[in-house]
Design an enzyme around this catalytic site. Structure first.
Site, PDB file in Angstrom:
ATOM      1  N   LYS A 161       0.947  -1.253  -0.085  1.00 11.44           N
ATOM      2  CA  LYS A 161       0.017   0.106   0.062  1.00 11.44           C
ATOM      3  C   LYS A 161       0.957   1.358  -0.136  1.00 11.44           C
ATOM      4  O   LYS A 161       0.359   2.148  -0.749  1.00 11.44           O
ATOM      5  CB  LYS A 161      -0.943  -0.046   1.036  1.00 11.44           C
ATOM      6  CG  LYS A 161      -2.051  -0.857   1.115  1.00 11.44           C
ATOM      7  CD  LYS A 161      -3.147  -0.818   2.343  1.00 11.44           C
ATOM      8  CE  LYS A 161      -4.047  -1.948   1.958  1.00 11.44           C
ATOM      9  NZ  LYS A 161      -3.815  -3.212   2.228  1.00 11.44           N
ATOM     10  N   LYS A 203      -4.129   0.979   8.678  1.00 10.39           N
ATOM     11  CA  LYS A 203      -4.387  -0.030   7.613  1.00 10.39           C
ATOM     12  C   LYS A 203      -3.186  -0.849   7.550  1.00 10.39           C
ATOM     13  O   LYS A 203      -2.150  -0.421   7.692  1.00 10.39           O
ATOM     14  CB  LYS A 203      -4.678   0.292   6.181  1.00 10.39           C
ATOM     15  CG  LYS A 203      -5.915   1.246   5.953  1.00 10.39           C
ATOM     16  CD  LYS A 203      -5.981   1.791   4.745  1.00 10.39           C
ATOM     17  CE  LYS A 203      -7.213   2.472   4.471  1.00 10.39           C
ATOM     18  NZ  LYS A 203      -7.197   2.964   2.891  1.00 10.39           N
ATOM     19  N   HIS A 253     -17.256   4.547  -0.489  1.00 12.27           N
ATOM     20  CA  HIS A 253     -16.416   3.581  -1.029  1.00 12.27           C
ATOM     21  C   HIS A 253     -16.726   3.496  -2.510  1.00 12.27           C
ATOM     22  O   HIS A 253     -17.921   2.774  -2.736  1.00 12.27           O
ATOM     23  CB  HIS A 253     -16.343   2.371  -0.085  1.00 12.27           C
ATOM     24  CG  HIS A 253     -15.330   1.270  -0.853  1.00 12.27           C
ATOM     25  ND1 HIS A 253     -14.568   0.658  -0.037  1.00 12.27           N
ATOM     26  CD2 HIS A 253     -15.354   0.943  -2.033  1.00 12.27           C
ATOM     27  CE1 HIS A 253     -13.802  -0.208  -0.941  1.00 12.27           C
ATOM     28  NE2 HIS A 253     -14.296   0.180  -2.035  1.00 12.27           N
ATOM     29  N   HIS A 280     -15.651  -3.224   8.090  1.00 10.24           N
ATOM     30  CA  HIS A 280     -14.946  -2.959   6.953  1.00 10.24           C
ATOM     31  C   HIS A 280     -15.197  -3.778   5.669  1.00 10.24           C
ATOM     32  O   HIS A 280     -14.500  -3.754   4.853  1.00 10.24           O
ATOM     33  CB  HIS A 280     -13.586  -2.556   7.164  1.00 10.24           C
ATOM     34  CG  HIS A 280     -13.350  -1.863   8.181  1.00 10.24           C
ATOM     35  ND1 HIS A 280     -13.594  -0.216   8.133  1.00 10.24           N
ATOM     36  CD2 HIS A 280     -12.713  -2.104   9.595  1.00 10.24           C
ATOM     37  CE1 HIS A 280     -13.101   0.334   9.339  1.00 10.24           C
ATOM     38  NE2 HIS A 280     -12.778  -0.623  10.055  1.00 10.24           N
ATOM     39  N   GLU A 320      -9.726   1.462  -6.145  1.00 12.08           N
ATOM     40  CA  GLU A 320     -10.764   1.613  -5.201  1.00 12.08           C
ATOM     41  C   GLU A 320     -10.396   3.218  -4.703  1.00 12.08           C
ATOM     42  O   GLU A 320      -9.226   3.464  -4.408  1.00 12.08           O
ATOM     43  CB  GLU A 320     -10.787   0.904  -3.887  1.00 12.08           C
ATOM     44  CG  GLU A 320     -11.260  -0.611  -4.236  1.00 12.08           C
ATOM     45  CD  GLU A 320     -11.305  -1.469  -3.026  1.00 12.08           C
ATOM     46  OE1 GLU A 320     -10.941  -1.062  -1.885  1.00 12.08           O
ATOM     47  OE2 GLU A 320     -11.607  -2.623  -2.925  1.00 12.08           O
ATOM     48  N   ARG A 338      -7.222  -8.338  -9.164  1.00  7.45           N
ATOM     49  CA  ARG A 338      -7.930  -9.265  -9.429  1.00  7.45           C
ATOM     50  C   ARG A 338      -9.465  -8.982  -9.599  1.00  7.45           C
ATOM     51  O   ARG A 338      -9.857  -8.001  -9.599  1.00  7.45           O
ATOM     52  CB  ARG A 338      -8.080 -10.480  -7.919  1.00  7.45           C
ATOM     53  CG  ARG A 338      -8.541  -9.628  -6.619  1.00  7.45           C
ATOM     54  CD  ARG A 338      -9.036 -10.417  -5.657  1.00  7.45           C
ATOM     55  NE  ARG A 338      -8.803  -9.820  -4.224  1.00  7.45           N
ATOM     56  CZ  ARG A 338     -10.255  -9.111  -3.884  1.00  7.45           C
ATOM     57  NH1 ARG A 338     -11.187  -9.179  -4.896  1.00  7.45           N
ATOM     58  NH2 ARG A 338     -10.120  -8.591  -2.858  1.00  7.45           N
TER      59      ARG A 338
END
Length: 715
Positions: A161, A203, A253, A280, A320, A338
């Protein structure tokens, strides 16, 4: 080159009707709303044989599309999945190990052995498991077996990330301010957190699925949130490195489906809104996202394509974004390298089969459509049907599906599932039972179809979230498209309150119980308790004798009692606390027709032991009949800690002789990708610990015993 078949909404092409009947379902399947991209008549089959390295509904989904393309298919399975639907859907199937994922579906060496043994040309990873594992992708790349997914380098770049954020900054993709550096000592993280400002979202650097995520609202919350997130990330991914970003309290989101081929071309297939989540994790998704202007939709899509091109992406991916509801500014969160669980809603609005796109792109074909050729048609929703109890903190469940009757398939309704009635939801894997997908000409129509389809989705034997999701679809906020990641918290009162019954519903339950028991659907308890009962021996139709019975049951924690008296053919008097109501009822199979006053209802009634499930136009009434009291003590007392579900012990925090306080954490249970803290029911001394780390425990098994604490030991 490819050609794209046409589609007529009300009368799908024969090829699509036949193909849809096979796609991804274990029972009747809707005529899907896509016009599949197909090869030209003289074009080659992309691969001769594909191995699907997954299980459940996504394995069935991929296997069916591959077979429809004339490709031979291979499945792998664990010992727990020996009789699973994906095993039956494949041309060949091979066992690769015990039930535990790390000994089966995560064993790259065993999957490679099967690929070599079967002569598979390509491997489709589905989602989860090895789908975003760069080492697995590299292993396939070097072996000459095609990985139906992106290059390992792209997985690595987007899987880290912090690294992905650096790449996105360079590609001019908006990112949320925060900390993404490598130094991970507590002091560095604490200082960076104070510099970034609160609230913060912590995260895990690797992984996903909501694991290793915590919110620190204030500086005082940070250390506890960091410890908790690290522990969960370590258990889930074997890596406890963390990043954090400014938390936007009311956000959406919104994610974009992208596709890229091996020639540098990339397109976006529009966006999905996945804001409604618990822990989440997504519950209900829709496409397109409500309330976006065409300009904003284009900006999102173009940013997603820049993200994909920045890492040399190939295949299906999802970028996202988090979107601030106050100004609709959006920021990159991560890229899932994916196919997503929620990909069907994109298929429904674009008319494209994304699995077929994946297979053909992996085989070296170009993208079938340009950006200008892709359009949105209508609106689609997907609801994830889970074995879980929303009123118990969404506690996951496991066990057999004793009764499962999905909605009837149609051109507008699709049910993707890897199980059917009689199969079991395993404790070893995700508790998702099915994905319910609907399409409508616009959002209002699609939402109405989703609400109706949820009422037609009947499952008994396991607690599910069907009623909960149905309640979401009827809230004014959701109907108006006013969604955010805080949606459940903001609507908790409407969504997480136990159901209450009015007098008419009490009558329906009482009449249903009487008629069902008389129709040889009665429980063994009723048969054995009083074989001379006037209800015994009645088989079907109407009750036509003068008899009476008191029906007692509970819905939630509220008890009800109704005295039912038969006064004629199918005619009843039902006494509830002295108020007598006239009712008429009859039964045909498990369909009970009940008329109260001038209102007639037809319900589906399922009796399983002492559990009564009544599925009607207003949803499900789940009642519990009283269990005979044979005396003796309660099965459990405040002296023991019991497992609330099947699972494995992840952590034991106490030893015999330790003094604990009421509510203190004593163990961590891991089940179905969820960690649950087991706590002491009262203050006391630990007398014995009957489970160690790694122990598999079952529902209600005793894992710890307390002895009364000596008064001088407690301050």
């Amino acid at each position: 080159m490819w050609r794209t078949g046409g589609y007529t909404l009300r009368q799908p092409a024969p090829m699509m009707r036949a193909r849809a009947a096979r796609l991804g379902q274990v029972r009747s399947t809707p005529a899907l709303r896509w016009a599949s991209a197909t090869a030209s008549d003289d074009g080659p089959v992309p691969f001769q044989k594909i191995l699907v390295a997954n299980r459940g509904e996504i394995a069935v989904r991929v296997l069916t599309t591959a077979k429809s393309m004339g490709i031979q298919t291979v499945a792998v399975y664990s010992e727990a999945d020996r009789n699973s639907q994906h095993v039956k859907a494949a041309d060949e199937a091979y066992c690769i190990g015990p039930a535990e994922s790390d000994q089966s579906y995560l064993r790259m060496d065993k999957i490679m052995e099967v690929a070599e043994r079967t002569g598979s040309n390509a491997v489709h990873p589905g989602y989860g498991f090895l789908s975003e594992n760069p080492e697995f992708a590299r292993m396939l790349e070097t072996s000459g077996v095609e990985f139906i997914g992106p290059p390992s380098t792209a997985i690595t770049s987007m899987g880290e990330k912090s690294e992905s954020k650096r790449i996105m900054h360079a590609a001019n993709v908006p990112c949320v301010p925060g900390y993404h550096d490598d130094k991970q000592d507590d002091n560095t993280l604490r200082a960076a957190a104070h510099a970034a400002g609160f609230p913060l979202m912590l995260k895990a650097v690797v992984g996903g699925g909501g694991k290793g995520m915590r919110i620190a609202h204030t500086a005082e919350d940070f250390d506890d949130a960091l410890d908790s997130a690290r522990g969960e990330a370590r258990n889930a991914f074997g890596d406890d490195r963390m990043l954090f970003e400014r938390y936007i309290p009311r956000s959406r989101h919104v994610e974009v489906q992208v596709f890229a081929d091996k020639y540098g071309d990339a397109v976006y297939l529009f966006e999905r809104d996945c804001s409604v989540q618990r822990r989440h994790q997504k519950i209900i998704e829709e496409a397109p996202a409500p309330g976006l202007t065409e300009e904003l939709r284009r900006e999102l899509g173009e940013a997603a394509v820049r993200a994909a091109k920045a890492v040399g992406y190939v295949g299906a991916g999802t970028v996202e974004f988090i979107m601030d509801t106050t100004d609709q500014k959006f920021y990159f969160m991560e890229m899932n390298t994916r196919l997503q669980v929620e990909h069907p809603v994109t298929e429904m609005i674009t008319g494209q089969d994304l699995v077929e796109w994946q297979i053909r792109v992996a085989a070296g074909e170009r993208l079938p459509l340009s950006q200008e050729e892709l359009t949105i048609s209508g609106h689609s929703f997907e609801a994830r049907i889970y074995a879980e109890d929303p009123l118990a903190g969404f506690r996951p469940g496991s066990g057999p599906l004793l009764y499962m009757d999905p909605p009837t398939a149609s051109p507008h309704i699709r049910v993707d599932s890897g199980v059917k009635q009689g199969d079991s939801v395993s404790v070893y894997y995700d508790p998702m039972i099915a994905k319910l997908v609907v399409w409508g000409e616009n959002r209002r129509v699609a939402l109405a179809r989703m609400t109706a389809a949820l009422k037609d989705f009947h499952i008994a034997g396991l607690a599910t979230n069907i009623e909960f999701v149905g309640d979401i679809t009827t809230t004014p906020a959701f109907q108006n498209g006013d969604v955010s990641t805080a949606f459940i918290e903001e609507n908790e009162g409407a969504l997480l309150s136990p159901r209450t019954l009015d007098s008419d519903e009490v009558v329906r339950v009482a009449v249903a119980v009487v008629l069902s028991e008389s129709n040889d659907m009665r429980s063994e308890r009723s048969r054995e308790a009083d074989p001379a009962s006037p209800w015994s021996g009645l088989t079907s139709g109407y009750l036509n004798m003068a008899a009476s019975r008191v029906v007692r049951f509970e819905v939630g924690e509220v008890g009800h009692e109704a005295a039912v008296r038969v006064v004629g053919d199918g005619t009843f008097e039902v006494d509830i606390d002295g108020d007598v109501v006239n009712a008429m009822g009859s039964i045909d199979g498990n369909k009970v027709t009940c008329r109260v006053e001038d209102r007639t209802r037809v319900d589906t009634v399922v009796l399983i032991g002492d559990q009564v499930h009544i599925f009607g136009p207003d949803g499900e009434i789940h009642a519990t009949l009283p269990t005979p009291d044979f005396g003796g003590d309660s099965a459990f007392s405040s002296d023991v800690v019991v497992s609330p579900m099947d699972g494995s012990i992840k952590e034991v925090l106490v030893t015999p002789g330790d003094v604990v306080e009421e509510g203190q954490e004593v163990m961590t249970l891991y089940a179905m990708k969820v960690e649950s803290k087991l706590r002491a029911p009262r203050s006391g001394v630990v007398e014995s610990v009957t489970a160690i780390v790694g122990t598999q425990v079952t529902l209600n098994s005793i894992v710890l015993t307390l002895a009364p604490v000596e008064e001088e030991e407690v301050e």
